[in-house]
Design a protein around this motif. Structure first.
Motif, PDB file in Angstrom:
ATOM      1  N   GLN A 179     -11.316  20.557  -7.848  1.00  0.00           N
ATOM      2  CA  GLN A 179     -10.594  21.695  -7.287  1.00  0.00           C
ATOM      3  C   GLN A 179      -9.399  21.241  -6.453  1.00  0.00           C
ATOM      4  O   GLN A 179      -8.308  21.816  -6.547  1.00  0.00           O
ATOM      5  N   ASN A 180      -9.603  20.223  -5.649  1.00  0.00           N
ATOM      6  CA  ASN A 180      -8.501  19.690  -4.846  1.00  0.00           C
ATOM      7  C   ASN A 180      -7.393  19.142  -5.737  1.00  0.00           C
ATOM      8  O   ASN A 180      -6.204  19.279  -5.433  1.00  0.00           O
ATOM      9  N   PHE A 188      -5.430  22.104  -7.081  1.00  0.00           N
ATOM     10  CA  PHE A 188      -4.631  22.696  -6.008  1.00  0.00           C
ATOM     11  C   PHE A 188      -3.386  21.855  -5.726  1.00  0.00           C
ATOM     12  O   PHE A 188      -2.276  22.381  -5.601  1.00  0.00           O
ATOM     13  N   GLU A 189      -3.560  20.551  -5.640  1.00  0.00           N
ATOM     14  CA  GLU A 189      -2.429  19.669  -5.349  1.00  0.00           C
ATOM     15  C   GLU A 189      -1.450  19.605  -6.527  1.00  0.00           C
ATOM     16  O   GLU A 189      -0.240  19.521  -6.331  1.00  0.00           O
ATOM     17  N   LYS A 204       0.966  22.466  -6.622  1.00  0.00           N
ATOM     18  CA  LYS A 204       2.030  22.365  -5.620  1.00  0.00           C
ATOM     19  C   LYS A 204       3.234  21.634  -6.196  1.00  0.00           C
ATOM     20  O   LYS A 204       4.369  21.834  -5.754  1.00  0.00           O
ATOM     21  N   TRP A 251     -13.837  29.718  -7.970  1.00  0.00           N
ATOM     22  CA  TRP A 251     -12.853  29.184  -7.022  1.00  0.00           C
ATOM     23  C   TRP A 251     -11.445  29.664  -7.357  1.00  0.00           C
ATOM     24  O   TRP A 251     -10.677  30.053  -6.463  1.00  0.00           O
ATOM     25  N   ILE A 252     -11.083  29.660  -8.638  1.00  0.00           N
ATOM     26  CA  ILE A 252      -9.758  30.123  -9.060  1.00  0.00           C
ATOM     27  C   ILE A 252      -9.537  31.577  -8.649  1.00  0.00           C
ATOM     28  O   ILE A 252      -8.469  31.942  -8.132  1.00  0.00           O
ATOM     29  N   LYS A 311      -9.147  31.929  -4.827  1.00  0.00           N
ATOM     30  CA  LYS A 311      -7.824  31.479  -4.383  1.00  0.00           C
ATOM     31  C   LYS A 311      -6.695  32.328  -4.985  1.00  0.00           C
ATOM     32  O   LYS A 311      -5.521  32.090  -4.691  1.00  0.00           O
ATOM     33  N   MET A 352      -5.518  32.434  -7.953  1.00  0.00           N
ATOM     34  CA  MET A 352      -4.625  31.674  -8.819  1.00  0.00           C
ATOM     35  C   MET A 352      -4.462  32.408 -10.147  1.00  0.00           C
ATOM     36  O   MET A 352      -5.413  32.982 -10.670  1.00  0.00           O
TER      37      MET A 352
END
Length: 250
Positions: A180-181, A184-185, A188, A234-235, A238, A240
């Motif tokens: 997940q991290n 997310f990164e 970005k 999680w998506i 967030k 997304m």
């Protein structure tokens, strides 16, 4: 944007000693695994792209209908089919379901792009072989969609920090929090992240006696379902955006 994709193909692994699994058995496993994926996508109201291996497409009309009626995209996965075989299957499926097959994915065998364009594909999503040692190699690859020979070329996504690709093996072995991290990164830095999984990873290898390496059976079956469910939860939390391949590209 998260582009979630699934390769629908029969498992090729040999069976353990004295065990026998027929071609029909392998196809049923593929269908059952795909239905499990569809159930999870339904729960999270998430649309995806399904790349179905060309040689089994004609045997999966009921499954293709189930995928299509849920609003997912149907595309092709070419393992070793000829241009003539792909053309015939593409024409038949488009006539049966009234929808154009826009995308094709290739791995070991890569057909000329100009020929794929003549078959009226709009995009190509090629993937690489995953080597067990690849996490120790720093990967460099263009992660932007380009146009060549009239086709949109969609590359595999790579984490700009860990340098890990978003392939089936990475999803299976990494802890979900780390994965997940990574997503997310990456978002970005890049406009999209392309994730792909194989239908055979959802096989319960305790039930079916396939002879596969431990690192490929690790976190397979129900654990893969749980990981996919956790990722989509999680998506959504967030907020997304997700998309089918054809919608994002065009």
């Amino acid at each position: 944007m998260v582009l979630l994709t699934f390769n629908i193909l029969d498992i090729e692994a040999k069976t353990k000693t004295n065990a026998q699994i027929t071609g029909d058995d392998r196809l049923k496993i593929t269908v059952d695994n795909t239905k499990a994926i569809l159930r999870i996508l339904d729960i999270h109201d998430t649309k995806a792209t399904f790349f179905i291996e060309v040689s089994i497409v004609e045997k999966l009309h009921h499954l293709i209908k189930a995928i299509s009626t849920r609003g997912h995209e149907i595309a092709f996965y070419n393992k070793n089919s000829s241009l003539q075989e792909i053309e015939a299957v593409k024409k038949n499926i488009e006539e049966c379901f009234g929808k154009q097959i826009r995308g094709i994915r290739q791995k070991d065998v890569k057909l000329p792009q100009e020929n794929l364009k003549l078959l009226e594909f709009n995009y190509v999503s090629n993937i690489d072989n995953a080597n067990i040692l690849f996490p120790f190699k720093r990967l460099k690859r263009d992660t932007e969609i380009t146009e060549e020979d009239g086709l949109s070329i969609v590359p595999e996504s790579i984490s700009p920090y860990s340098q890990l690709p978003y392939n089936d093996f990475v999803f299976q072995i990494l802890p979900m929090k780390y994965y997940q991290n990574m997503v997310f990164e990456t978002l970005k830095n890049d406009e999209f992240v392309l994730i792909y999984l194989n239908s055979w990873q959802f096989t319960d290898f305790k039930t079916y006696p396939f002879d596969i390496p431990f690192y490929r059976s690790f976190s397979s079956g129900k654990k893969m379902e749980d990981k996919l469910n956790a990722l989509l939860t999680w998506i959504n939390e967030k907020e997304m955006a997700t998309s089918r391949m054809k919608d994002y590209i065009f």
